[in-house]
Design a protein around this motif. Structure first.
Motif, mmCIF file in Angstrom:
data_model
loop_
_atom_site.group_PDB
_atom_site.id
_atom_site.type_symbol
_atom_site.label_atom_id
_atom_site.label_comp_id
_atom_site.label_asym_id
_atom_site.label_seq_id
_atom_site.Cartn_x
_atom_site.Cartn_y
_atom_site.Cartn_z
ATOM 1 N N ALA A 188 44.653 24.465 -58.586
ATOM 2 C CA ALA A 188 43.894 23.550 -59.458
ATOM 3 C C ALA A 188 43.309 24.266 -60.672
ATOM 4 O O ALA A 188 43.112 23.664 -61.721
ATOM 5 C CB ALA A 188 42.783 22.874 -58.660
ATOM 6 N N LEU A 189 43.044 25.570 -60.519
ATOM 7 C CA LEU A 189 42.490 26.325 -61.650
ATOM 8 C C LEU A 189 43.512 26.533 -62.761
ATOM 9 O O LEU A 189 43.155 26.677 -63.923
ATOM 10 C CB LEU A 189 42.020 27.712 -61.179
ATOM 11 C CG LEU A 189 40.669 27.806 -60.484
ATOM 12 C CD1 LEU A 189 40.428 29.250 -60.059
ATOM 13 C CD2 LEU A 189 39.556 27.332 -61.411
ATOM 14 N N PHE A 190 44.793 26.601 -62.379
ATOM 15 C CA PHE A 190 45.794 27.029 -63.360
ATOM 16 C C PHE A 190 46.845 25.968 -63.713
ATOM 17 O O PHE A 190 47.441 26.056 -64.784
ATOM 18 C CB PHE A 190 46.512 28.289 -62.850
ATOM 19 C CG PHE A 190 45.596 29.479 -62.799
ATOM 20 C CD1 PHE A 190 45.306 30.192 -63.948
ATOM 21 C CD2 PHE A 190 44.979 29.849 -61.615
ATOM 22 C CE1 PHE A 190 44.437 31.273 -63.914
ATOM 23 C CE2 PHE A 190 44.105 30.929 -61.565
ATOM 24 C CZ PHE A 190 43.829 31.642 -62.727
ATOM 25 N N ASP A 220 34.431 20.798 -61.376
ATOM 26 C CA ASP A 220 33.622 21.942 -61.797
ATOM 27 C C ASP A 220 33.595 21.995 -63.321
ATOM 28 O O ASP A 220 34.620 22.274 -63.959
ATOM 29 C CB ASP A 220 34.197 23.239 -61.210
ATOM 30 C CG ASP A 220 33.413 24.451 -61.692
ATOM 31 O OD1 ASP A 220 32.192 24.313 -61.902
ATOM 32 O OD2 ASP A 220 34.014 25.507 -61.894
ATOM 33 N N ALA A 221 32.411 21.728 -63.872
ATOM 34 C CA ALA A 221 32.312 21.614 -65.331
ATOM 35 C C ALA A 221 32.604 22.938 -66.032
ATOM 36 O O ALA A 221 33.183 22.968 -67.114
ATOM 37 C CB ALA A 221 30.918 21.121 -65.714
ATOM 38 N N SER A 222 32.242 24.068 -65.399
ATOM 39 C CA SER A 222 32.400 25.352 -66.096
ATOM 40 C C SER A 222 33.877 25.712 -66.277
ATOM 41 O O SER A 222 34.263 26.284 -67.297
ATOM 42 C CB SER A 222 31.662 26.461 -65.348
ATOM 43 O OG SER A 222 32.206 26.599 -64.064
ATOM 44 N N THR A 223 34.705 25.403 -65.291
ATOM 45 C CA THR A 223 36.137 25.709 -65.444
ATOM 46 C C THR A 223 36.921 24.459 -65.844
ATOM 47 O O THR A 223 38.126 24.522 -66.066
ATOM 48 C CB THR A 223 36.731 26.249 -64.124
ATOM 49 O OG1 THR A 223 36.428 25.311 -63.081
ATOM 50 C CG2 THR A 223 36.189 27.606 -63.770
ATOM 51 N N ASN A 224 36.208 23.329 -65.881
ATOM 52 C CA ASN A 224 36.857 22.072 -66.198
ATOM 53 C C ASN A 224 38.017 21.786 -65.243
ATOM 54 O O ASN A 224 39.068 21.305 -65.641
ATOM 55 C CB ASN A 224 37.348 22.105 -67.648
ATOM 56 C CG ASN A 224 37.521 20.712 -68.201
ATOM 57 O OD1 ASN A 224 36.960 19.771 -67.634
ATOM 58 N ND2 ASN A 224 38.295 20.582 -69.260
ATOM 59 N N SER A 225 37.831 22.146 -63.964
ATOM 60 C CA SER A 225 38.918 21.899 -63.010
ATOM 61 C C SER A 225 38.357 21.284 -61.734
ATOM 62 O O SER A 225 37.165 21.381 -61.452
ATOM 63 C CB SER A 225 39.647 23.198 -62.680
ATOM 64 O OG SER A 225 38.860 23.980 -61.825
ATOM 65 N N ARG A 226 39.232 20.655 -60.993
ATOM 66 C CA ARG A 226 38.848 20.091 -59.700
ATOM 67 C C ARG A 226 38.902 21.181 -58.641
ATOM 68 O O ARG A 226 39.786 22.029 -58.675
ATOM 69 C CB ARG A 226 39.809 18.977 -59.320
ATOM 70 C CG ARG A 226 39.639 17.799 -60.206
ATOM 71 C CD ARG A 226 40.326 16.578 -59.672
ATOM 72 N NE ARG A 226 39.740 15.449 -60.384
ATOM 73 C CZ ARG A 226 39.646 14.225 -59.913
ATOM 74 N NH1 ARG A 226 40.119 13.949 -58.718
ATOM 75 N NH2 ARG A 226 39.086 13.275 -60.612
ATOM 76 N N GLN A 227 37.986 21.139 -57.700
ATOM 77 C CA GLN A 227 37.994 22.077 -56.583
ATOM 78 C C GLN A 227 37.740 21.292 -55.300
ATOM 79 O O GLN A 227 36.988 20.312 -55.294
ATOM 80 C CB GLN A 227 36.919 23.158 -56.771
ATOM 81 C CG GLN A 227 37.222 24.108 -57.939
ATOM 82 C CD GLN A 227 38.364 25.083 -57.638
ATOM 83 O OE1 GLN A 227 38.204 26.055 -56.937
ATOM 84 N NE2 GLN A 227 39.549 24.795 -58.182
ATOM 85 N N VAL A 228 38.366 21.752 -54.226
ATOM 86 C CA VAL A 228 38.291 21.025 -52.962
ATOM 87 C C VAL A 228 37.330 21.738 -52.021
ATOM 88 O O VAL A 228 37.381 22.969 -51.893
ATOM 89 C CB VAL A 228 39.691 20.958 -52.307
ATOM 90 C CG1 VAL A 228 39.637 20.151 -51.017
ATOM 91 C CG2 VAL A 228 40.702 20.366 -53.270
ATOM 92 N N LEU A 229 36.460 20.976 -51.380
ATOM 93 C CA LEU A 229 35.582 21.534 -50.344
ATOM 94 C C LEU A 229 36.144 21.148 -48.986
ATOM 95 O O LEU A 229 36.494 19.980 -48.761
ATOM 96 C CB LEU A 229 34.172 20.957 -50.470
ATOM 97 C CG LEU A 229 33.354 21.357 -51.686
ATOM 98 C CD1 LEU A 229 31.979 20.711 -51.605
ATOM 99 C CD2 LEU A 229 33.212 22.876 -51.760
ATOM 100 N N PHE A 230 36.241 22.150 -48.108
ATOM 101 C CA PHE A 230 36.752 21.896 -46.761
ATOM 102 C C PHE A 230 35.623 22.090 -45.760
ATOM 103 O O PHE A 230 34.697 22.854 -45.999
ATOM 104 C CB PHE A 230 37.864 22.892 -46.408
ATOM 105 C CG PHE A 230 39.009 22.885 -47.379
ATOM 106 C CD1 PHE A 230 40.063 22.012 -47.200
ATOM 107 C CD2 PHE A 230 39.030 23.756 -48.459
ATOM 108 C CE1 PHE A 230 41.130 22.005 -48.090
ATOM 109 C CE2 PHE A 230 40.090 23.749 -49.350
ATOM 110 C CZ PHE A 230 41.138 22.877 -49.165
#
Ligand SMILES: Nc1ncnc2c1ncn2[C@@H]1O[C@H](COP(=O)(O)OP(=O)(O)OP(=O)(O)O)[C@@H](O)[C@H]1O
Length: 265
Positions: free
Chosen positions: A206-208, A248-258
């Motif tokens: 998701a970061l890249f 995540d606003a700082s990286t402007n990417s979605r992140q998943v919490l498990f």
């Protein structure tokens, strides 16, 4: 026919009695980084091996710049597509530098020798992969992650319009994962290349990556923009896991919490 760099049209592939891929259609364009995701054994590696021309599908066509891959001589394919696979099949004690130079072989005449440009690209790729200090060591005598970075450097030295990553960063530490995938993303954006990566780690993808393609039961279950496809609903459908997806606003990417017990509601 499309103007995609890579195109899969009705691709099916059988392993023994099991049909692993069932009539897959997919297109991969320049300037985009794609992530292939899905459960173990679903056929992610099989799919990218077909894209790279390493496996012949049972039905359908995989095309590279509009020509069926199996009609293109292997050397020409290697001038256009570089693959970073997982490093366990490195058996011969070539030096790290010689392995990276192998990335230049598709570009060097059969009886020719490497040019100054070839040597420069090899040094640059080793620098990016942070393996200059290992250059003269046998590749069989470096750590698993260092060997993986050697294969990454080989693919970068190959300098192709298409880069295929098959769990290429799974055994790399965080710093090298971030730096190498940043280089891939930069090449995709600045040099209009196409990258296709198989990932287990959805958050790294998701970061890249720009586009996600989720496989399930031999089909493309969900595909498209990361913002539209990376949702708790998709992750439940594809992996059967309850998650939360955060922006995540700082990286402007979605992140998943498990969560081991899964999230409720
Ligand atoms: N060399 C092989 N011979 C026979 N079957 C194979 C071979 N390689 C893979 N398979 C089978 O083909 C199917 C797809 O495998 P593939 O490696 O493409 O899955 P994958 O999605 O990349 O899995 P993983 O996430 O575990 O790496 C699996 O059922 C696997 O057991």
């Amino acid at each position: 026919m499309t103007d995609s760099v890579l195109h899969m049209d009705g691709i099916s592939f059988r392993r023994g009695k099991r049909e692993v891929l069932k009539s897959i259609d997919a297109s991969f364009e320049q300037g985009l980084f794609y992530a292939i995701l899905g459960p173990n054994g679903v056929g992610k590696s099989t799919l990218v091996e077909i894209l790279a021309g390493h496996l012949e599908p049972d039905a359908g066509t995989a095309s590279l710049f509009g020509t069926p891959v199996n009609k293109i001589p292997a050397r020409k394919v290697a001038q256009a597509v570089a693959v970073v696979a997982q490093s366990h099949d490195v058996r011969f004690a070539f030096s790290v530098r010689d392995v990276v130079m192998m990335g230049r072989h598709p570009h060097i005449d059969r009886f020719g020798s490497p040019s100054e440009d070839d040597f420069r690209l090899v040094e640059e790729a080793m620098n990016v992969a942070d393996i200059l200090h290992l250059a003269d060591r046998p590749v069989t005598e470096v750590s698993g992650g260092e060997r993986q970075r050697t294969l990454f450097a080989r693919a970068l030295a190959q300098d192709t319009p298409v880069l295929i990553l098959d769990e290429a960063t799974s055994n790399l530490d965080m710093k090298h994962t971030l730096s190498l995938l940043s280089v891939v993303k930069e090449k995709v954006k600045r040099e209009n290349r196409c990258a296709v990566g198989v990932f287990q780690d959805i958050n790294t993808a998701a970061l890249f990556c720009d586009r996600f393609l989720f496989l399930k039961d031999g089909h493309v279950a969900v595909s498209g923009h990361v913002d539209e496809t990376l949702t708790p609903e998709t992750l439940w459908e594809v992996f059967g896991v309850k998650t939360r997806v955060m922006e995540d606003a700082s990286t402007n990417s979605r992140q998943v919490l498990f969560s081991p017990g899964g999230f409720h509601g």
